[in-house]
Design a protein around this motif. Structure first.
Motif, PDB file in Angstrom:
ATOM      1  N   ALA A  10      -1.977   0.104  -5.444  1.00 16.97           N
ATOM      2  CA  ALA A  10      -1.650  -0.932  -4.459  1.00 16.97           C
ATOM      3  C   ALA A  10      -1.739  -2.316  -5.103  1.00 16.97           C
ATOM      4  O   ALA A  10      -2.156  -2.464  -6.250  1.00 16.97           O
ATOM      5  N   HIS A  41      -1.559   4.469  -2.465  1.00 19.71           N
ATOM      6  CA  HIS A  41      -2.955   4.058  -2.291  1.00 19.71           C
ATOM      7  C   HIS A  41      -3.730   3.976  -3.603  1.00 19.71           C
ATOM      8  O   HIS A  41      -4.824   3.440  -3.642  1.00 19.71           O
ATOM      9  N   THR A  91       0.826  -1.206   0.000  1.00 17.10           N
ATOM     10  CA  THR A  91       0.000   0.000   0.000  1.00 17.10           C
ATOM     11  C   THR A  91       0.860   1.256   0.000  1.00 17.10           C
ATOM     12  O   THR A  91       0.448   2.296   0.480  1.00 17.10           O
TER      13      THR A  91
END
Length: 105
Positions: free
Chosen positions: A81, A78, A75
């Motif tokens: 990911a 974001h 992650t």
């Protein structure tokens, strides 16, 4: 985690899907990305036979492909990911197509 099309097999354990998958975390943060690690093949990252077979099974396939039980792997970003999922082709777990790699009891 369904309704995705495999658009590229990146290696013998990783896929790129479209559209982006999205997961909502407990704190409300939305994590998304295009990459999926095939959980059942996690130990075979540099195997040309697995890579070739995945391409035949998953690209341009008319059978429904399901991605079940996603777990975040990376992650750092974001919006790009990576998740690890169990992959099903129709009703069969993808490991069915790789019997030589399934541990025998």
């Amino acid at each position: 985690m369904n309704n995705f099309k495999v658009i590229e097999v990146l290696d013998s354990t990783s896929l790129r899907v479209n559209p982006k998958w999205k997961l909502k975390m407990k704190n409300g943060t939305i994590i998304s990305g295009y990459k999926i690690k095939v959980r059942e093949l996690s130990g075979f990252s540099k195997n040309d036979m697995v890579f070739s077979r995945l391409k035949k099974l998953l690209l341009n396939n008319k059978t429904e492909i399901k991605f079940i039980a996603p777990e975040l792997v990376s992650t750092e970003n974001h919006n790009d990911a990576i998740v690890s999922c169990s992959v099903y082709i129709g009703m069969s777990n993808i490991s069915y197509y790789f019997p030589e790699f399934v541990p025998k009891d």
